[in-house]
Design an enzyme around this catalytic site. Structure first.
Site, PDB file in Angstrom:
ATOM      1  N   GLN A  64       0.825  -1.206   0.000  1.00  8.90           N
ATOM      2  CA  GLN A  64       0.000   0.000   0.000  1.00  8.90           C
ATOM      3  C   GLN A  64       0.856   1.253   0.000  1.00  8.90           C
ATOM      4  O   GLN A  64       2.082   1.190   0.141  1.00  8.90           O
ATOM      5  CB  GLN A  64      -0.916  -0.002   1.226  1.00  8.90           C
ATOM      6  N   HIS A  66       0.353   5.764   1.099  1.00  6.40           N
ATOM      7  CA  HIS A  66      -0.496   6.822   1.635  1.00  6.40           C
ATOM      8  C   HIS A  66      -0.149   8.149   0.960  1.00  6.40           C
ATOM      9  O   HIS A  66       1.018   8.397   0.620  1.00  6.40           O
ATOM     10  CB  HIS A  66      -0.300   6.970   3.140  1.00  6.40           C
ATOM     11  N   GLU A  83       4.158   7.890   8.617  1.00  2.00           N
ATOM     12  CA  GLU A  83       4.141   7.043   9.806  1.00  2.00           C
ATOM     13  C   GLU A  83       5.538   6.527  10.118  1.00  2.00           C
ATOM     14  O   GLU A  83       6.465   6.661   9.319  1.00  2.00           O
ATOM     15  CB  GLU A  83       3.180   5.867   9.614  1.00  2.00           C
ATOM     16  N   HIS A 141       4.855   0.380   0.731  1.00  3.51           N
ATOM     17  CA  HIS A 141       5.317  -0.389   1.880  1.00  3.51           C
ATOM     18  C   HIS A 141       4.361  -1.532   2.205  1.00  3.51           C
ATOM     19  O   HIS A 141       3.229  -1.586   1.707  1.00  3.51           O
ATOM     20  CB  HIS A 141       5.461   0.512   3.107  1.00  3.51           C
ATOM     21  N   ARG A 161      -4.520   0.635  -1.520  1.00  2.96           N
ATOM     22  CA  ARG A 161      -4.010  -0.727  -1.635  1.00  2.96           C
ATOM     23  C   ARG A 161      -3.579  -1.017  -3.065  1.00  2.96           C
ATOM     24  O   ARG A 161      -4.295  -0.690  -4.021  1.00  2.96           O
ATOM     25  CB  ARG A 161      -5.065  -1.743  -1.196  1.00  2.96           C
TER      26      ARG A 161
END
Length: 322
Positions: A64, A66, A83, A141, A161
């Site tokens: 996936q 972001h 993150e 990642h 995804r």
């Protein structure tokens, strides 16, 4: 001025675990729980900008990516999602994927998703307990099976995804193409010791992530001028007005948090808002005379991100999102 004992919310995921293991056990009635989220108690006026959670994996997560803030805001979302992960525990052979092992054109990217070869093009790497991985927005990642990971992130659930191991959930190939860096991850620096007690793991404009190791029987002030999360990985302490142990978390903001460490010492993760970088005197030891003992090497550089590369909750209130 705020110091709060965080409540936990269990989130079912197809790749999660049933029951978990101490201290990250879940009242799940046979449901596979993949996330334990730490939230402020009650009904706060505003949500924190950061989200702290534990990931529990029995299967690999999807591959996936972001979006960053700019892209997210262009489609009406408040923020993107950068993150960082701290590996709390890892079975032998556990691995994560960060970036790709080659640069890809959009056409090659689409083909690799269609034929499933993207699962071999992502750059898998082994991880073990104590490893840290920084995942900037736009990084392709994945997280493998048999891991317990503490994650700090921008408060966003926007995930595109790319490959989902046959789970037949929706893929978001075109959105992923719009936001992804479809190539290798830039090599990152290692964690940096700020003091004997503080290790800087990740620092960016969104958050600062540190590991704390506090000796038994010591007392400290934690300056929580910014939004701050503290997650206990080992030991016992009295923090603010709460007794905390492994798996417990504290939220604080615009306050000074007293920490009295128990007989076994304390290992914890500290995360706070990244604007302004690491706070030089965020942690101050209280001497017998009651005054702080300041220690910090102010000549140290402030890196933009890091990759390196233990573990409950006594009085948490638990919820399950169905």
């Amino acid at each position: 001025m705020t110091i709060e004992f965080a409540r936990t919310v269990s989130v079912p995921r197809p790749w999660g675990v049933v029951g978990g293991s101490f201290p990250f056990t879940t009242d799940d009635d046979g449901v596979a729980i993949g996330e334990i989220r730490y939230e402020r108690p009650g009904q706060p006026v505003s949500e924190p900008s950061l989200l702290l959670k534990i990931l529990l994996t029995s299967q690999p997560l999807s591959i996936q990516v972001h979006p960053d803030d700019a892209y997210a805001q262009s489609i009406g979302l408040p923020s993107g999602k950068t993150e960082a992960w701290y590996v709390v525990s890892a079975a032998a052979g556990a691995k994560v994927a960060i970036g790709l092992n080659q640069q890809m054109t959009p056409e090659h990217f689409r083909e690799s998703v269609q034929d499933g070869s993207i699962s071999t093009i992502v750059a898998w790497q082994p991880v073990s307990t104590g490893d840290v991985v920084s995942v900037p927005a736009g990084t392709i990642h994945a997280i493998g099976a048999d891991l317990v990971i503490a994650e700090i992130q921008q408060r966003s659930d926007t995930t595109y995804r790319i490959f989902d191991h046959g789970r037949k959930r929706e893929l978001h190939v075109e959105s992923a193409l719009a936001v992804a860096n479809a190539g290798p991850m830039v090599v990152q620096a290692r964690p940096l010791a700020l003091t004997d007690e503080r290790t800087l793991l990740v620092s960016n404009t969104h958050f600062v992530f540190e590991r704390l190791r506090l000796a038994s029987g010591t007392a400290w002030w934690l300056e929580a001028a910014r939004e701050t999360w503290l997650l206990v990985l080992g030991g016992l302490a009295h923090v603010g007005s709460s007794d905390v142990t492994t798996g417990d978390a504290i939220f604080a903001q615009s306050d000074r948090v007293n920490i009295n460490v128990g007989p076994d010492g304390l290992i914890a993760l500290l995360a706070y808002s990244g604007v302004g970088g690491p706070i030089p005197h965020a942690l101050q030891r209280i001497t017998q005379a009651g005054s702080p003992d300041l220690k910090f090497d102010e000549t140290m550089p402030e890196p933009s991100s890091f990759t390196a590369a233990t573990t409950g909750g006594g009085n948490q209130r638990k919820e399950i999102i169905r």
